[in-house]
Design a protein around this motif. Structure first.
Motif, mmCIF file in Angstrom:
data_model
loop_
_atom_site.group_PDB
_atom_site.id
_atom_site.type_symbol
_atom_site.label_atom_id
_atom_site.label_comp_id
_atom_site.label_asym_id
_atom_site.label_seq_id
_atom_site.Cartn_x
_atom_site.Cartn_y
_atom_site.Cartn_z
ATOM 1 N N ARG A 70 0.873 -1.242 0.060
ATOM 2 C CA ARG A 70 0.218 -0.015 0.003
ATOM 3 C C ARG A 70 0.778 1.113 0.026
ATOM 4 N N SER A 71 1.841 1.470 0.602
ATOM 5 C CA SER A 71 2.802 2.511 0.925
ATOM 6 C C SER A 71 3.419 2.809 -0.317
ATOM 7 N N ALA A 72 3.967 1.762 -1.264
ATOM 8 C CA ALA A 72 4.522 1.722 -2.597
ATOM 9 C C ALA A 72 3.647 2.451 -3.579
ATOM 10 N N ARG A 73 2.187 1.927 -3.327
ATOM 11 C CA ARG A 73 1.044 2.371 -4.350
ATOM 12 C C ARG A 73 0.800 4.023 -4.117
ATOM 13 N N VAL A 74 0.702 4.437 -2.751
ATOM 14 C CA VAL A 74 0.408 5.792 -2.470
ATOM 15 C C VAL A 74 1.500 6.724 -2.858
ATOM 16 N N ASP A 75 2.933 6.157 -2.769
ATOM 17 C CA ASP A 75 3.902 7.017 -3.206
ATOM 18 C C ASP A 75 3.984 7.103 -4.694
ATOM 19 N N PHE A 76 3.609 6.079 -5.392
ATOM 20 C CA PHE A 76 3.270 5.895 -7.005
ATOM 21 C C PHE A 76 2.289 6.923 -7.227
ATOM 22 N N GLU A 77 1.570 6.775 -6.570
ATOM 23 C CA GLU A 77 -0.027 7.530 -7.170
ATOM 24 C C GLU A 77 0.431 9.252 -7.120
#
Length: 757
Positions: A70-77
């Motif tokens: 989830r944290s990687a997804r949020v950073d990429f978004e």
């Protein structure tokens, strides 16, 4: 499908992008595998790649971006929104693997391929409780007492095994064998099947099931493969080196024949093998199963300077299971200093390093360990010197069961029982009888502990007065030994480290720990914790009474809440993170590389350990400190095996000399250099990319192509560095620095040896 323009439009791309980044962003519509070194700016590159594709007319609803958590997804978004700001482009959805799996799972339920499930996902607490119930029911009787005492370890082992099985299509029996558990833990196989029966009976799923169940369903039902495939035009996957079998299969099924897939990762940073990750997915499987992918690289790092890049390259080039990508420091990257400390004490060296930092700078520093037991003497030194620190897991050294058990021993032999409350005396008695375990069943052990706790002194006499003939032979022998050593240590006036050594030897403490440990690794870590604690107490040069007074003060201090300070963490927990200052202690044969289990493939194990050190070294931005032993250090009885073979593989002298010159040179003037340190093929390749000529280059290059046995010095992937002593037509002999002399076939030498200097 939109037609790709013949000449890529790069007018919207920022000037700071490298040629490699531009090539990736503007690549054609085809499969691609991108090898991205640590700190290479891949998040920004991928965001610009997506913007470029959207500008070419690709439908964002047919673009799938997969992130690992989830944290990687949020950073990429956030990065994608920043890159696409003001463009008016509709953006694709960025999902985690688990989110995509859950979406498929619900669809399969609607289609009737899988049974329905509760929307309430199983929590870790629910899974742990069920694992605990099943462990108590299914584990062999002779483990019952150990299970009650060490509930947390057994629950973690059970839940970890369940999750590990669900990273693969292999049966639980095969996974058990691969993990190398001892036969007494075979109950884990039944536990897995019983857990699944319970879970399905309750109509519940876990996070692991979000992938496991739909992939198993697709695998077993060809109609489902047609149902899920070919819905996407483009799929982009980050951190592909961390992929396990279930994730790889899900990607393959979803992509089908239609989607063009780009995977990004770094095989050299595969360090989650214990979760089922394997470098082979990015190295071979992707290329085998996605036809003729474009192979691209992000070889510039923006995190650390030339010296660290040279160190890391020299180390990792000893691995064969990798892509031959040389990590290179970008011209915009600040200099990064490197220091190799050859010292007898890691803890003292860490103190010296930290005392040179200001208070705010301590929060910008991290100490990275191979295993937690390494942290014990270091943490205690930090407490004693009142240097603030943070721990990335657990409560810290003073609260480990080994340290608490030794403290209990010291309380008994120093006669400090009289003023303790009854409940505290009872707990001390329990710890004493379990360290090592005296072989009594739990009700008998509890009865004896309560008996001893009723006395404020003379526990050795109470033990020696037991009716040993009424006890089982093993318990009688262990209790007699315990009574004898407590009698021997009563009033012990020498250094406390000597007291601990006598106790450990007389009670066969380490063998006792090994006999009850869940795994080889957990046994060695517990033993190392004892030895690390003893090492710390030895440095104090105090008696048992002095040690107890000191530990009481430390425990009080450890209980005080601290903000900031240096971070203590394991290397495995630092993936994707970075700090201005990184300190890596324990560069010795015992820890890096770690001592493998007997059944481990020695060569692949060493490659895994190199990757771990590579990841640790590449977390730094400004300063890297490596702590090893003096070169002349011989193996010690306490398990300290001398300097790590990785130190020589890193070519520290060459990396420091050449890297410093590159940092300081005037690029408009300096184009050639003569180095004092012996050259390597890595340094020549690095120099070539920098446009620098190293004098003597031709001779070294020619030597690098010569047969290995023509070198005076070579390095073997298992036995480390050594000298070639003789050769004949078919073989050659090497005398290794560890004292062994072995003979090797010339035919297969290239698989295991590399030139040194």
């Amino acid at each position: 499908m939109p037609t790709e323009p013949q000449i890529p439009d790069t007018s919207n791309l920022p000037d700071y992008l490298t040629d490699e980044q531009r090539a990736i962003i503007t690549a054609g519509y085809e499969h691609a595998v991108i090898t991205a070194v640590a700190g290479s700016g891949k998040t920004s590159t991928l965001a610009w790649r997506i913007r470029y594709l959207l500008e070419q007319g690709h439908d964002p609803d047919r673009v799938l971006v997969l992130m690992f958590n989830r944290s990687a997804r949020v950073d990429f978004e956030r990065k994608l929104q920043e890159v696409c700001a003001g463009s008016g482009l509709a953006l694709p959805e960025i999902r985690t693997y688990h989110a995509m799996g859950l979406r498929l799972y619900k669809r399969f339920v609607r289609e009737g391929y899988l049974p329905g499930f509760s929307e309430k996902i199983l929590t870790e607490q629910e899974i742990s409780f069920q694992a605990w119930q099943l462990t108590r029911r299914l584990a062999p009787e002779d483990l019952a007492d150990e299970i009650r005492r060490n509930k947390k370890d057994f629950v973690e082992t059970a839940t970890g095994f369940i999750d590990r099985v669900k990273t693969t299509l292999s049966p639980a029996e095969i996974v058990f064998e691969e993990l190398g558990y001892s036969d007494k833990h075979k109950y884990l196989i039944d536990l897995f099947h019983s857990f699944e029966q319970w879970r399905k009976g309750q109509g519940r799923i876990s996070y692991a099931d979000m992938l496991y169940e739909p992939v198993m369903a697709i695998h077993q039902n060809p109609p489902l493969q047609r149902l899920v495939a070919n819905k996407m035009d483009l799929v982009l996957v980050d951190e592909y080196q961390d992929t396990n079998e279930i994730q790889h299969l899900l990607l393959r099924y979803v992509a089908g024949d239609r989607a063009r897939v780009t995977v990004v990762g770094d095989p050299d940073q595969t360090i989650y093998e214990f979760r089922g990750a394997r470098p082979e997915f990015i190295l071979r499987r992707f290329s085998d199963e996605f036809e003729s992918p474009l192979e691209q690289t992000l070889s510039y790092t923006f995190r650390y300077g030339h010296r660290v890049a040279l160190l890391a390259n020299h180390l990792i080039c000893h691995n064969t299971g990798r892509k031959d990508v040389l990590c290179h420091s970008h011209p915009s990257t600040p200099d990064t200093g490197i220091t190799l400390h050859r010292a007898e004490s890691d803890a003292e060296t860490v103190l010296q390093i930290l005392q040179g930092l200001s208070e705010p700078s301590l929060s910008d520093a991290a100490i990275l360990f191979r295993v937690w037991s390494q942290s014990v003497p270091i943490e205690l030194k930090l407490l004693a010197r009142q240097i603030p620190y943070r721990i990335d897991a657990g409560k810290g050294a003073l609260f480990s069961r080994e340290v608490q058990a030794i403290t209990a021993l010291l309380m008994v032999v120093t006669g400090r029982l009289a003023n303790l409350p009854d409940e505290d005396r009872l707990e001390l008695a329990r710890q004493l009888l379990r360290f090592p375990h005296v072989g009594l069943k739990e009700p008998e052990l509890e009865q004896l502990a309560r008996f001893l706790a009723g006395f404020a002194d003379g526990w050795h006499e109470r033990l020696m007065a037991l009716d040993f003939d009424a006890l089982a032979p093993m318990a009688a022998r262990k209790l007699r030994k315990l009574g004898e050593v407590l009698s021997q240590l009563r009033g012990f006036s020498g250094p406390v480290a000597g007291l601990i050594s006598v106790y450990a030897e007389h009670t066969d403490l380490y063998e006792g720990i090994r006999s009850l440990a869940l795994t080889h690794d957990s046994a060695e870590e517990r033993i190392d914790t004892v030895q690390g604690f003893r090492q710390y107490l030895k440095s104090l040069d105090v008696t048992a009474d002095g040690a107890l007074d000191h530990l009481k003060a430390l425990k009080q201090q450890a209980g005080e809440k601290q903000e900031g300070g240096v971070l203590l963490s394991t290397i495995h927990r630092t993936k994707g993170l970075e700090w201005p200052t990184v300190i890596i202690p324990g560069l010795q044969e015992k820890y890096l590389p770690y001592s493998p289990r007997p059944q481990d493939d020695a060569r692949s194990f060493l490659e895994s350990e190199r990757r771990l050190l590579y990841v640790a070294m590449t977390r730094t931005r400004r300063q890297l400190h490596l702590i090893s032993r003096p070169e002349s250090r011989q193996p010690h009885l306490d398990g300290d095996m001398g300097p790590s073979r990785f130190i020589e593989e890193c070519c520290f002298g060459l990396a420091d000399e050449f890297g410093s010159w590159l940092d300081d040179r005037d690029p408009t003037q300096a184009h050639s250099i003569r180095l004092e340190a012996p050259l390597t093929s890595v340094s020549l390749r690095y120099a070539h990319r920098e446009g620098v000529e190293i004098e003597g280059q031709t001779a070294v290059s020619r030597r690098a192509r010569e047969p290995l046995w023509h070198s005076s010095r070579v390095s073997h992937t298992i036995f480390g560095a050594g000298s070639v002593t003789r050769e004949d037509e078919a073989s050659f002999e090497v005398h290794f620095d560890n004292g062994e002399t072995l003979n090797f076939s010339k035919k297969s030498a290239h698989l295991y040896f590399t030139h040194l200097a």
